[in-house]
Design a protein around this motif. Structure first.
Motif, short mmCIF file in Angstrom:
data_model
loop_
_atom_site.label_atom_id
_atom_site.label_comp_id
_atom_site.label_asym_id
_atom_site.label_seq_id
_atom_site.Cartn_x
_atom_site.Cartn_y
_atom_site.Cartn_z
N SER A 1 0.81 -1.21 0.00
CA SER A 1 0.00 0.00 0.00
C SER A 1 0.85 1.27 0.00
N VAL B 1 2.41 -1.86 -8.47
CA VAL B 1 0.97 -2.01 -8.26
C VAL B 1 0.26 -1.36 -9.46
N LEU C 1 -5.85 1.51 -5.05
CA LEU C 1 -5.82 0.56 -3.95
C LEU C 1 -6.43 1.16 -2.69
N SER D 1 -7.00 0.09 1.57
CA SER D 1 -6.69 -0.94 2.53
C SER D 1 -7.44 -0.72 3.82
N LYS E 1 -12.19 0.90 -5.50
CA LYS E 1 -10.81 0.86 -5.97
C LYS E 1 -10.57 -0.49 -6.63
N ILE F 1 -8.03 -2.58 -6.10
CA ILE F 1 -7.44 -3.58 -5.22
C ILE F 1 -7.87 -3.29 -3.78
N LYS G 1 -12.47 -7.18 -9.19
CA LYS G 1 -11.51 -6.53 -8.29
C LYS G 1 -10.55 -7.57 -7.71
#
Lengths: 261, 247
Positions: free
Chosen positions: B76, B88, B92, B94, B168, B170, B200
Protein backbone atom coordinates in the motif's frame (compact mmCIF):
# COMPACT_ATOMS: atom_id res chain seq x y z
CA UNK A 1 9.20 13.65 -5.33
CA UNK A 2 6.34 11.31 -4.52
CA UNK A 3 4.43 14.06 -2.70
CA UNK A 4 4.48 16.28 -5.76
CA UNK A 5 3.47 13.50 -8.14
CA UNK A 6 0.62 12.66 -5.79
CA UNK A 7 -0.74 16.21 -5.87
CA UNK A 8 -0.42 16.51 -9.63
CA UNK A 9 -1.99 13.17 -10.44
CA UNK A 10 -5.19 13.87 -8.54
CA UNK A 11 -5.45 17.46 -7.32
CA UNK A 12 -9.17 17.32 -6.55
CA UNK A 13 -8.94 14.47 -4.08
CA UNK A 14 -5.76 15.96 -2.62
CA UNK A 15 -7.43 19.27 -1.86
CA UNK A 16 -10.51 17.50 -0.61
CA UNK A 17 -8.30 15.73 1.91
CA UNK A 18 -6.81 19.04 3.03
CA UNK A 19 -10.28 20.52 3.30
CA UNK A 20 -11.68 17.62 5.33
CA UNK A 21 -8.71 17.76 7.70
CA UNK A 22 -9.14 21.50 8.20
CA UNK A 23 -12.86 21.05 8.90
CA UNK A 24 -12.19 18.20 11.32
CA UNK A 25 -9.55 20.19 13.22
CA UNK A 26 -11.78 23.21 13.35
CA UNK A 27 -14.71 21.22 14.70
CA UNK A 28 -12.50 19.54 17.27
CA UNK A 29 -10.84 22.69 18.52
CA UNK A 30 -13.72 24.11 20.49
CA UNK A 31 -15.42 20.74 21.14
CA UNK A 32 -16.12 21.02 24.81
CA UNK A 33 -16.13 24.74 25.41
CA UNK A 34 -19.31 26.57 26.24
CA UNK A 35 -18.69 29.54 23.92
CA UNK A 36 -17.33 27.39 21.11
CA UNK A 37 -16.30 29.20 17.97
CA UNK A 38 -16.73 32.59 19.66
CA UNK A 39 -13.38 31.96 21.31
CA UNK A 40 -11.70 32.52 17.96
CA UNK A 41 -12.69 36.18 18.34
CA UNK A 42 -12.66 36.48 22.11
CA UNK A 43 -9.13 35.20 22.49
CA UNK A 44 -7.41 37.84 20.34
CA UNK A 45 -9.74 40.50 21.75
CA UNK A 46 -8.69 39.74 25.29
CA UNK A 47 -5.01 39.58 24.35
CA UNK A 48 -5.20 42.89 22.47
CA UNK A 49 -7.19 44.50 25.24
CA UNK A 50 -4.46 43.67 27.72
CA UNK A 51 -1.64 44.83 25.45
CA UNK A 52 -3.42 48.05 24.50
CA UNK A 53 -4.15 48.85 28.11
CA UNK A 54 -0.62 48.17 29.29
CA UNK A 55 1.11 50.06 26.53
CA UNK A 56 -1.16 53.05 26.29
CA UNK A 57 -1.28 53.66 30.02
CA UNK A 58 2.07 52.58 31.44
CA UNK A 59 4.74 52.43 28.80
CA UNK A 60 5.23 55.40 26.53
CA UNK A 61 7.62 55.15 23.60
CA UNK A 62 8.57 57.74 21.04
CA UNK A 63 6.83 55.80 18.31
CA UNK A 64 3.42 57.10 17.42
CA UNK A 65 0.64 54.59 18.05
CA UNK A 66 3.10 52.24 19.69
CA UNK A 67 0.37 49.89 20.90
CA UNK A 68 -0.91 49.29 17.38
CA UNK A 69 2.63 48.96 16.13
CA UNK A 70 3.07 46.19 18.61
CA UNK A 71 -0.28 44.53 17.92
CA UNK A 72 0.39 44.22 14.20
CA UNK A 73 3.74 42.61 14.93
CA UNK A 74 2.29 40.29 17.55
CA UNK A 75 -0.62 39.09 15.40
CA UNK A 76 1.60 38.27 12.45
CA UNK A 77 4.37 36.72 14.51
CA UNK A 78 1.92 34.66 16.59
CA UNK A 79 0.66 33.07 13.41
CA UNK A 80 4.15 32.07 12.33
CA UNK A 81 5.00 30.76 15.76
CA UNK A 82 1.73 28.89 16.35
CA UNK A 83 1.62 27.36 12.88
CA UNK A 84 5.19 26.06 12.85
CA UNK A 85 4.84 24.62 16.36
CA UNK A 86 1.56 22.91 15.58
CA UNK A 87 2.97 21.44 12.38
CA UNK A 88 5.51 19.56 14.48
CA UNK A 89 2.80 18.41 16.88
CA UNK A 90 0.33 17.37 14.23
CA UNK A 91 2.88 15.16 12.51
CA UNK A 92 3.55 13.42 15.82
CA UNK A 93 -0.17 13.19 16.66
CA UNK A 94 -0.92 11.60 13.32
CA UNK A 95 1.90 9.08 13.58
CA UNK A 96 -0.46 6.10 13.97
CA UNK A 97 -2.37 7.15 10.92
CA UNK A 98 0.86 7.59 8.95
CA UNK A 99 1.94 4.07 9.88
CA UNK A 100 -1.33 2.47 8.84
CA UNK A 101 -2.74 4.30 5.84
CA UNK A 102 -0.99 5.73 2.85
CA UNK A 103 -2.08 9.23 1.89
CA UNK A 104 -0.09 12.27 0.78
CA UNK A 105 1.62 13.38 4.00
CA UNK A 106 2.00 17.00 2.98
CA UNK A 107 -1.77 17.36 3.45
CA UNK A 108 -1.19 17.19 7.22
CA UNK A 109 1.07 20.24 7.18
CA UNK A 110 -1.03 22.24 4.74
CA UNK A 111 -4.13 21.63 6.83
CA UNK A 112 -2.51 22.48 10.16
CA UNK A 113 -1.04 25.68 8.70
CA UNK A 114 -4.40 26.58 7.17
CA UNK A 115 -6.02 26.15 10.55
CA UNK A 116 -3.59 28.57 12.15
CA UNK A 117 -4.19 30.91 9.22
CA UNK A 118 -7.90 30.93 10.03
CA UNK A 119 -6.91 32.05 13.51
CA UNK A 120 -4.80 34.80 11.99
CA UNK A 121 -7.81 36.02 10.01
CA UNK A 122 -9.84 36.23 13.20
CA UNK A 123 -6.95 38.12 14.77
CA UNK A 124 -6.82 40.61 11.93
CA UNK A 125 -10.55 41.21 12.03
CA UNK A 126 -10.22 41.93 15.74
CA UNK A 127 -7.29 44.24 15.10
CA UNK A 128 -9.19 46.23 12.47
CA UNK A 129 -12.13 46.42 14.84
CA UNK A 130 -9.93 48.00 17.53
CA UNK A 131 -8.31 50.33 15.02
CA UNK A 132 -11.68 51.54 13.80
CA UNK A 133 -12.26 52.94 17.28
CA UNK A 134 -8.85 54.61 17.53
CA UNK A 135 -7.69 57.88 16.02
CA UNK A 136 -5.86 56.08 13.20
CA UNK A 137 -7.31 56.65 9.76
CA UNK A 138 -7.61 53.43 7.85
CA UNK A 139 -6.86 53.94 4.19
CA UNK A 140 -7.46 51.72 1.16
CA UNK A 141 -3.83 50.65 1.58
CA UNK A 142 -5.18 48.26 4.18
CA UNK A 143 -6.07 45.90 1.32
CA UNK A 144 -2.35 45.46 0.74
CA UNK A 145 -2.41 43.54 3.99
CA UNK A 146 -4.10 40.72 2.11
CA UNK A 147 -1.08 40.36 -0.15
CA UNK A 148 1.30 40.42 2.79
CA UNK A 149 -0.52 37.78 4.80
CA UNK A 150 -0.73 35.49 1.80
CA UNK A 151 3.05 35.73 1.46
CA UNK A 152 3.36 35.15 5.18
CA UNK A 153 1.20 32.04 4.79
CA UNK A 154 3.60 30.58 2.26
CA UNK A 155 6.71 31.53 4.25
CA UNK A 156 5.17 29.78 7.24
CA UNK A 157 4.11 26.77 5.21
CA UNK A 158 7.60 26.30 3.80
CA UNK A 159 9.14 26.62 7.25
CA UNK A 160 6.61 24.15 8.69
CA UNK A 161 7.44 21.62 5.98
CA UNK A 162 11.13 21.79 6.82
CA UNK A 163 10.86 21.90 10.60
CA UNK A 164 8.21 19.20 10.98
CA UNK A 165 9.88 16.70 8.68
CA UNK A 166 13.24 17.18 10.34
CA UNK A 167 11.68 16.78 13.77
CA UNK A 168 10.48 13.29 12.78
CA UNK A 169 14.10 12.21 12.57
CA UNK A 170 15.57 14.45 15.22
CA UNK A 171 13.18 14.83 18.13
CA UNK A 172 15.49 17.50 19.57
CA UNK A 173 13.99 19.91 17.07
CA UNK A 174 10.72 19.96 18.95
CA UNK A 175 12.65 21.27 21.97
CA UNK A 176 14.95 23.63 20.12
CA UNK A 177 12.24 25.18 17.97
CA UNK A 178 10.42 27.09 20.76
CA UNK A 179 13.77 28.53 21.84
CA UNK A 180 14.55 29.62 18.29
CA UNK A 181 11.11 31.19 18.10
CA UNK A 182 11.87 33.18 21.26
CA UNK A 183 15.09 34.37 19.70
CA UNK A 184 13.28 35.14 16.47
CA UNK A 185 10.77 37.22 18.38
CA UNK A 186 13.53 39.61 19.44
CA UNK A 187 15.45 39.56 16.16
CA UNK A 188 12.31 40.54 14.29
CA UNK A 189 10.96 44.06 14.74
CA UNK A 190 7.87 43.14 16.72
CA UNK A 191 8.27 44.96 20.01
CA UNK A 192 10.34 47.64 18.29
CA UNK A 193 10.30 49.18 14.87
CA UNK A 194 12.68 49.08 11.94
CA UNK A 195 13.37 52.82 12.33
CA UNK A 196 14.94 52.17 15.74
CA UNK A 197 17.70 50.08 14.14
CA UNK A 198 20.79 51.90 12.80
CA UNK A 199 20.73 52.15 9.01
CA UNK A 200 23.86 50.02 8.57
CA UNK A 201 22.16 46.94 10.00
CA UNK A 202 19.08 47.22 7.81
CA UNK A 203 20.52 44.87 5.22
CA UNK A 204 20.72 42.12 7.83
CA UNK A 205 17.34 42.52 9.44
CA UNK A 206 15.67 42.63 6.05
CA UNK A 207 17.14 39.23 5.21
CA UNK A 208 14.38 37.96 7.47
CA UNK A 209 11.24 37.86 5.30
CA UNK A 210 8.96 38.22 8.32
CA UNK A 211 10.59 41.57 9.04
CA UNK A 212 9.42 42.69 5.62
CA UNK A 213 5.91 41.38 6.14
CA UNK A 214 5.56 43.17 9.47
CA UNK A 215 7.24 46.38 8.30
CA UNK A 216 5.12 46.64 5.16
CA UNK A 217 1.94 45.79 7.05
CA UNK A 218 2.63 48.62 9.48
CA UNK A 219 3.24 50.98 6.57
CA UNK A 220 -0.05 49.97 5.01
CA UNK A 221 -2.17 50.14 8.14
CA UNK A 222 -0.65 52.98 10.15
CA UNK A 223 0.97 55.24 7.56
CA UNK A 224 -1.19 54.54 4.49
CA UNK A 225 2.02 53.81 2.65
CA UNK A 226 2.66 51.47 -0.24
CA UNK A 227 5.95 49.62 0.16
CA UNK A 228 8.61 50.00 -2.51
CA UNK A 229 8.62 47.63 -5.44
CA UNK A 230 12.15 46.33 -4.83
CA UNK A 231 11.18 45.24 -1.37
CA UNK A 232 8.04 43.51 -2.58
CA UNK A 233 9.99 41.67 -5.22
CA UNK A 234 12.59 40.58 -2.67
CA UNK A 235 9.81 39.30 -0.42
CA UNK A 236 8.17 37.45 -3.27
CA UNK A 237 11.39 35.72 -4.29
CA UNK A 238 12.29 34.73 -0.72
CA UNK A 239 8.81 33.30 -0.26
CA UNK A 240 9.14 31.11 -3.30
CA UNK A 241 12.58 29.90 -2.25
CA UNK A 242 11.34 29.00 1.23
CA UNK A 243 8.35 27.06 -0.10
CA UNK A 244 10.39 25.17 -2.68
CA UNK A 245 13.20 24.28 -0.28
CA UNK A 246 10.79 23.38 2.55
CA UNK A 247 8.64 21.19 0.33
CA UNK A 248 11.65 19.39 -1.13
CA UNK A 249 12.99 18.58 2.32
CA UNK A 250 9.57 17.35 3.42
CA UNK A 251 8.99 15.32 0.35
CA UNK A 252 12.26 13.44 0.54
CA UNK A 253 11.98 12.92 4.29
CA UNK A 254 8.33 11.86 4.25
CA UNK A 255 9.14 8.43 2.83
CA UNK A 256 10.80 7.58 6.14
CA UNK A 257 7.98 8.84 8.39
CA UNK A 258 6.28 5.46 8.97
CA UNK A 259 9.51 4.04 10.38
CA UNK A 260 10.70 7.11 12.25
CA UNK A 261 7.61 8.42 13.95
CA UNK B 1 4.30 -4.14 -17.02
CA UNK B 2 1.80 -6.86 -17.59
CA UNK B 3 -1.82 -5.82 -17.62
CA UNK B 4 -3.09 -9.07 -16.24
CA UNK B 5 -1.15 -8.51 -13.08
CA UNK B 6 -2.48 -6.40 -10.26
CA UNK B 7 0.67 -6.57 -8.19
CA UNK B 8 4.16 -7.67 -9.24
CA UNK B 9 6.66 -8.28 -6.47
CA UNK B 10 10.27 -9.10 -7.38
CA UNK B 11 12.99 -10.04 -4.92
CA UNK B 12 11.45 -7.93 -2.22
CA UNK B 13 13.34 -7.55 1.03
CA UNK B 14 12.57 -5.36 3.98
CA UNK B 15 14.84 -4.81 6.94
CA UNK B 16 14.08 -2.78 10.01
CA UNK B 17 16.67 -1.16 12.20
CA UNK B 18 15.92 -2.15 15.78
CA UNK B 19 14.51 0.87 17.59
CA UNK B 20 17.28 1.20 20.16
CA UNK B 21 19.84 1.36 17.41
CA UNK B 22 18.06 4.09 15.56
CA UNK B 23 19.60 7.53 15.73
CA UNK B 24 16.96 9.66 17.27
CA UNK B 25 18.75 12.74 18.40
CA UNK B 26 21.27 15.10 16.90
CA UNK B 27 23.84 14.08 19.48
CA UNK B 28 23.55 10.41 18.61
CA UNK B 29 23.89 11.13 14.92
CA UNK B 30 27.04 13.13 15.47
CA UNK B 31 28.58 10.67 17.92
CA UNK B 32 27.73 7.69 15.72
CA UNK B 33 29.38 9.32 12.74
CA UNK B 34 32.68 8.76 14.52
CA UNK B 35 32.41 5.26 15.86
CA UNK B 36 30.10 3.04 13.92
CA UNK B 37 28.37 0.45 16.04
CA UNK B 38 27.19 -2.81 14.63
CA UNK B 39 23.64 -1.93 13.86
CA UNK B 40 21.13 -4.61 14.68
CA UNK B 41 18.69 -5.23 11.88
CA UNK B 42 15.76 -7.57 11.62
CA UNK B 43 14.75 -8.89 8.30
CA UNK B 44 10.95 -8.80 8.04
CA UNK B 45 10.72 -9.88 4.42
CA UNK B 46 13.47 -11.80 2.73
CA UNK B 47 13.79 -11.99 -1.04
CA UNK B 48 10.11 -12.56 -1.75
CA UNK B 49 8.73 -12.70 -5.29
CA UNK B 50 5.14 -13.22 -6.32
CA UNK B 51 2.78 -12.07 -9.05
CA UNK B 52 -0.80 -11.39 -8.05
CA UNK B 53 -3.21 -11.51 -10.97
CA UNK B 54 -6.00 -9.06 -11.51
CA UNK B 55 -9.22 -10.50 -10.12
CA UNK B 56 -7.57 -12.85 -7.68
CA UNK B 57 -8.92 -13.40 -4.17
CA UNK B 58 -5.68 -14.08 -2.36
CA UNK B 59 -5.47 -15.27 1.22
CA UNK B 60 -2.35 -14.80 3.33
CA UNK B 61 -1.72 -16.97 6.36
CA UNK B 62 1.20 -17.47 8.66
CA UNK B 63 2.24 -17.18 12.30
CA UNK B 64 2.72 -13.83 14.03
CA UNK B 65 5.85 -12.07 12.89
CA UNK B 66 5.89 -13.78 9.52
CA UNK B 67 5.85 -10.44 7.73
CA UNK B 68 2.22 -10.48 6.54
CA UNK B 69 1.39 -6.98 7.71
CA UNK B 70 4.73 -5.63 6.54
CA UNK B 71 3.97 -7.02 3.11
CA UNK B 72 0.58 -5.31 3.02
CA UNK B 73 2.16 -2.05 4.14
CA UNK B 74 4.75 -2.21 1.39
CA UNK B 75 2.06 -2.94 -1.19
CA UNK B 76 0.00 0.00 0.00
CA UNK B 77 3.01 2.32 -0.19
CA UNK B 78 3.54 2.94 3.51
CA UNK B 79 6.96 1.32 3.75
CA UNK B 80 9.65 1.51 1.13
CA UNK B 81 11.32 -1.78 0.17
CA UNK B 82 14.93 -2.20 1.36
CA UNK B 83 15.60 -3.90 -1.95
CA UNK B 84 13.59 -5.37 -4.78
CA UNK B 85 10.57 -3.89 -6.51
CA UNK B 86 6.84 -3.78 -6.06
CA UNK B 87 4.64 -2.64 -8.93
CA UNK B 88 0.97 -2.01 -8.26
CA UNK B 89 -1.27 -1.62 -11.30
CA UNK B 90 -4.43 0.20 -10.33
CA UNK B 91 -5.84 2.08 -7.38
CA UNK B 92 -5.82 0.56 -3.95
CA UNK B 93 -7.69 0.79 -0.66
CA UNK B 94 -6.69 -0.94 2.53
CA UNK B 95 -8.49 -1.76 5.72
CA UNK B 96 -5.73 -2.56 8.12
CA UNK B 97 -6.83 -1.56 11.57
CA UNK B 98 -9.88 -0.42 13.47
CA UNK B 99 -10.08 3.17 14.68
CA UNK B 100 -7.08 4.41 12.69
CA UNK B 101 -8.18 7.32 10.55
CA UNK B 102 -11.25 8.07 12.65
CA UNK B 103 -11.62 10.99 15.02
CA UNK B 104 -13.25 9.87 18.22
CA UNK B 105 -14.78 13.25 18.97
CA UNK B 106 -16.47 13.67 15.61
CA UNK B 107 -19.79 12.19 14.60
CA UNK B 108 -19.95 9.06 12.48
CA UNK B 109 -21.18 11.17 9.60
CA UNK B 110 -18.23 13.57 9.75
CA UNK B 111 -15.94 10.60 10.05
CA UNK B 112 -17.25 9.04 6.85
CA UNK B 113 -16.24 12.15 4.93
CA UNK B 114 -12.89 12.38 6.65
CA UNK B 115 -12.06 8.72 6.12
CA UNK B 116 -13.26 8.85 2.53
CA UNK B 117 -10.90 11.77 1.94
CA UNK B 118 -8.02 9.80 3.46
CA UNK B 119 -8.73 7.00 1.01
CA UNK B 120 -8.46 9.53 -1.81
CA UNK B 121 -12.10 10.28 -2.58
CA UNK B 122 -13.64 13.64 -3.37
CA UNK B 123 -16.58 14.88 -1.33
CA UNK B 124 -19.00 14.11 -4.13
CA UNK B 125 -17.80 10.57 -4.47
CA UNK B 126 -18.37 10.06 -0.75
CA UNK B 127 -21.81 11.67 -1.00
CA UNK B 128 -22.78 9.34 -3.82
CA UNK B 129 -21.96 6.22 -1.85
CA UNK B 130 -23.00 7.63 1.53
CA UNK B 131 -26.38 5.87 1.66
CA UNK B 132 -24.89 2.58 0.53
CA UNK B 133 -22.24 2.85 3.22
CA UNK B 134 -24.64 3.39 6.12
CA UNK B 135 -27.05 0.76 4.83
CA UNK B 136 -24.28 -1.74 4.63
CA UNK B 137 -23.02 -0.86 8.10
CA UNK B 138 -26.61 -0.94 9.46
CA UNK B 139 -25.85 2.15 11.49
CA UNK B 140 -28.49 4.54 10.13
CA UNK B 141 -29.68 5.50 13.59
CA UNK B 142 -26.21 6.31 14.88
CA UNK B 143 -24.89 8.68 12.24
CA UNK B 144 -25.06 11.74 14.50
CA UNK B 145 -23.39 10.01 17.40
CA UNK B 146 -19.78 10.53 18.22
CA UNK B 147 -17.45 7.81 17.07
CA UNK B 148 -16.08 7.30 20.58
CA UNK B 149 -19.43 5.91 21.74
CA UNK B 150 -19.30 3.15 19.13
CA UNK B 151 -18.52 -0.39 20.20
CA UNK B 152 -15.66 -2.08 18.41
CA UNK B 153 -18.19 -4.06 16.39
CA UNK B 154 -19.81 -0.83 15.21
CA UNK B 155 -16.40 0.67 14.46
CA UNK B 156 -15.62 -2.34 12.32
CA UNK B 157 -18.92 -2.04 10.49
CA UNK B 158 -18.28 1.59 9.68
CA UNK B 159 -14.65 1.09 8.69
CA UNK B 160 -15.26 -1.90 6.48
CA UNK B 161 -18.36 -0.34 4.94
CA UNK B 162 -16.38 2.71 3.79
CA UNK B 163 -13.34 0.80 2.58
CA UNK B 164 -15.39 -1.68 0.59
CA UNK B 165 -17.53 1.00 -1.06
CA UNK B 166 -14.74 3.23 -2.37
CA UNK B 167 -14.54 1.43 -5.69
CA UNK B 168 -10.81 0.86 -5.97
CA UNK B 169 -9.21 -1.85 -8.08
CA UNK B 170 -7.44 -3.58 -5.22
CA UNK B 171 -8.69 -4.13 -1.67
CA UNK B 172 -6.38 -5.14 1.17
CA UNK B 173 -7.98 -6.45 4.36
CA UNK B 174 -5.99 -7.29 7.46
CA UNK B 175 -7.07 -9.26 10.48
CA UNK B 176 -9.44 -6.55 11.69
CA UNK B 177 -12.54 -8.52 10.69
CA UNK B 178 -12.24 -10.81 13.68
CA UNK B 179 -14.07 -8.43 16.05
CA UNK B 180 -17.26 -8.54 14.03
CA UNK B 181 -20.11 -10.87 14.92
CA UNK B 182 -20.86 -13.94 12.83
CA UNK B 183 -23.52 -12.29 10.70
CA UNK B 184 -21.45 -9.23 9.90
CA UNK B 185 -18.41 -11.31 9.06
CA UNK B 186 -20.58 -13.21 6.62
CA UNK B 187 -21.81 -9.97 5.18
CA UNK B 188 -18.21 -8.78 4.69
CA UNK B 189 -17.35 -11.97 2.89
CA UNK B 190 -20.38 -11.67 0.64
CA UNK B 191 -19.32 -8.12 -0.14
CA UNK B 192 -15.79 -9.22 -0.94
CA UNK B 193 -17.19 -11.92 -3.19
CA UNK B 194 -19.27 -9.39 -5.06
CA UNK B 195 -16.24 -7.17 -5.54
CA UNK B 196 -14.29 -10.20 -6.67
CA UNK B 197 -16.99 -11.02 -9.23
CA UNK B 198 -16.72 -7.50 -10.56
CA UNK B 199 -13.09 -8.21 -11.31
CA UNK B 200 -11.51 -6.53 -8.29
CA UNK B 201 -8.41 -7.95 -6.72
CA UNK B 202 -8.71 -8.81 -3.04
CA UNK B 203 -6.02 -9.70 -0.57
CA UNK B 204 -7.15 -10.99 2.81
CA UNK B 205 -4.88 -11.66 5.76
CA UNK B 206 -6.47 -13.85 8.39
CA UNK B 207 -5.88 -16.41 11.07
CA UNK B 208 -9.30 -17.82 10.34
CA UNK B 209 -8.20 -20.71 8.14
CA UNK B 210 -11.73 -21.78 7.46
CA UNK B 211 -12.51 -18.37 6.01
CA UNK B 212 -9.46 -18.50 3.76
CA UNK B 213 -10.21 -22.00 2.56
CA UNK B 214 -13.82 -21.24 1.70
CA UNK B 215 -13.33 -17.94 -0.04
CA UNK B 216 -9.92 -17.52 -1.58
CA UNK B 217 -8.91 -18.56 -5.06
CA UNK B 218 -5.29 -18.87 -3.99
CA UNK B 219 -3.41 -18.73 -0.73
CA UNK B 220 0.10 -18.08 0.43
CA UNK B 221 1.70 -19.22 3.65
CA UNK B 222 4.38 -16.88 4.93
CA UNK B 223 7.01 -17.79 7.46
CA UNK B 224 9.92 -15.67 8.63
CA UNK B 225 9.56 -13.29 5.73
CA UNK B 226 9.57 -15.85 2.97
CA UNK B 227 6.95 -17.73 1.01
CA UNK B 228 6.70 -21.16 2.54
CA UNK B 229 3.96 -22.34 0.23
CA UNK B 230 1.79 -20.94 -2.57
CA UNK B 231 -1.18 -22.54 -4.27
CA UNK B 232 -4.67 -23.89 -3.68
CA UNK B 233 -5.90 -22.77 -0.25
CA UNK B 234 -6.59 -26.31 0.90
CA UNK B 235 -3.06 -27.49 0.13
CA UNK B 236 -1.43 -24.40 1.63
CA UNK B 237 -3.46 -24.62 4.81
CA UNK B 238 -2.63 -28.29 5.21
CA UNK B 239 1.03 -27.45 4.95
CA UNK B 240 0.66 -24.63 7.47
CA UNK B 241 -1.09 -26.90 9.97
CA UNK B 242 1.54 -29.59 9.59
CA UNK B 243 4.45 -27.24 10.25
CA UNK B 244 2.55 -25.49 13.01
CA UNK B 245 2.12 -28.75 14.90
CA UNK B 246 5.83 -29.26 15.06
CA UNK B 247 6.25 -26.10 17.08
Amino acid sequence: MREFIEIRSDPSSYFNLVKEMVIADFKLRYQNSFLGILWSLLQPMMLFGVLLFVFSVFARFQIENYAYHLLIGVVLWNFFSEATTSSINSLIQKSRLIKKIYFPRSAIIISSTTNSFINLLFGIVTLLFFMAFSEINLDTTLFLLLLYIIELFFITLGTSFAVSSLSAKYRDISYIWPVLLRLGFWLTPIAYSVSMIPEKYHFFIFLNPITRVIHYSRDALLLSKVSNLDGLLALFITTIIIVVVGFSIFSSRSLQFPEEL
Amino acid sequence: MNNNLAIEIKNLSKEFVLPHHRRKTLKETIVNKFHKKNINKISAIDNLSIDIKTGEFLGIIGPNGAGKSTLLKIISGIYLPSSGTVVVNGSLASFIELRVGFQKDLTAKDNIFLYGALLGLTRNEVKNSYDKIINFAELQRFMDQKYKYFSSGMQLRLGFAITSHVNKDILLVDEALSVGDESFQKKCLVKMHNLHKKGKTIILVSHNLNMIEKNCTRAIYMKEGTLESVGKPKKVIAKYLRSDNTL
